[in-house]
Design a protein around this motif. Structure first.
Motif, PDB file in Angstrom:
ATOM      1  N   ARG A  22      -6.058   2.701  -0.805  1.00  0.00           N
ATOM      2  CA  ARG A  22      -7.273   2.242  -0.113  1.00  0.00           C
ATOM      3  C   ARG A  22      -7.919   1.083  -0.868  1.00  0.00           C
ATOM      4  N   ALA A  23      -7.898   1.148  -2.184  1.00  0.00           N
ATOM      5  CA  ALA A  23      -8.534   0.110  -2.995  1.00  0.00           C
ATOM      6  C   ALA A  23      -7.807  -1.230  -2.875  1.00  0.00           C
ATOM      7  N   GLU A  51      -2.720  12.242  -4.017  1.00  0.00           N
ATOM      8  CA  GLU A  51      -2.551  11.362  -5.169  1.00  0.00           C
ATOM      9  C   GLU A  51      -2.060   9.986  -4.708  1.00  0.00           C
ATOM     10  N   ASP A  65      -6.322   6.866  -3.101  1.00  0.00           N
ATOM     11  CA  ASP A  65      -7.465   6.044  -3.519  1.00  0.00           C
ATOM     12  C   ASP A  65      -6.997   4.664  -3.960  1.00  0.00           C
ATOM     13  N   ARG A  66      -5.883   4.601  -4.658  1.00  0.00           N
ATOM     14  CA  ARG A  66      -5.337   3.321  -5.100  1.00  0.00           C
ATOM     15  C   ARG A  66      -4.901   2.490  -3.875  1.00  0.00           C
ATOM     16  N   ASP A 115      -5.802  12.471   1.905  1.00  0.00           N
ATOM     17  CA  ASP A 115      -6.423  12.791   0.616  1.00  0.00           C
ATOM     18  C   ASP A 115      -5.361  13.386  -0.293  1.00  0.00           C
ATOM     19  N   THR A 167       0.810  -1.231   0.000  1.00  0.00           N
ATOM     20  CA  THR A 167       0.000   0.000   0.000  1.00  0.00           C
ATOM     21  C   THR A 167       0.835   1.270   0.000  1.00  0.00           C
TER      22      THR A 167
END
Length: 142
Positions: free
Chosen positions: A108-109, A102, A105-106, A100, A61
């Motif tokens: 977290r996914a 760049e 989101d990746r 928050d 991550t």
């Protein structure tokens, strides 16, 4: 067994109920069985399970985003029954947050997949516990 696959530590008694484990690189960790502040052997087992999975998940991550929170709680119940002393109900709970920015989101996914992959394939410690690898013991003649 080849030199590349073997892992080892040496545990030495320092006083009644107190021990130090030393790895081949000279690192040490102390532990005890007397209820003081040092880790117990069972707590070291829990730390090894959590640490192994934490390292796997961190690598997967944090390449996308640096976490703002990253902790792993490992719990279980120590019981004694007809099979002897052992741990049951082992649970590894990740608490991970990303800012928050760049890549967050990746990160977290992929977090759930990274946790699952660590559990199912990568974490040597929990894989060994779950597969029930036999432990041989012996007494060395002095």
């Amino acid at each position: 067994m080849s030199q590349d696959t073997q892992r080892s530590v040496v545990v030495e008694r320092t006083s009644g109920g107190h021990y130090v484990a030393t790895n081949p690189r000279g690192g040490t960790i102390t532990f005890s069985t007397d209820g003081g502040t040092e880790f117990t052997p069972v707590e070291l087992l829990l730390a090894a399970i959590g640490g192994c999975s934490a390292a796997d998940v961190d690598v997967a991550t944090s390449r996308h985003a640096e976490p703002t929170e990253f902790s792993v709680a490992v719990t279980g119940d120590k019981i004694s029954d007809e099979q002897g002393n052992r741990m049951t109900n082992l649970r590894v709970t990740f608490s991970v947050a990303f800012p928050d920015e760049e890549g967050a989101d990746r990160a977290r996914a992929i977090l759930p997949r990274a946790v699952k992959t660590s559990h199912d394939r990568l974490c040597t410690v929990s894989r060994t516990v779950e597969l029930g690898t036999p432990v041989a013991t012996e007494v060395k003649e002095s």
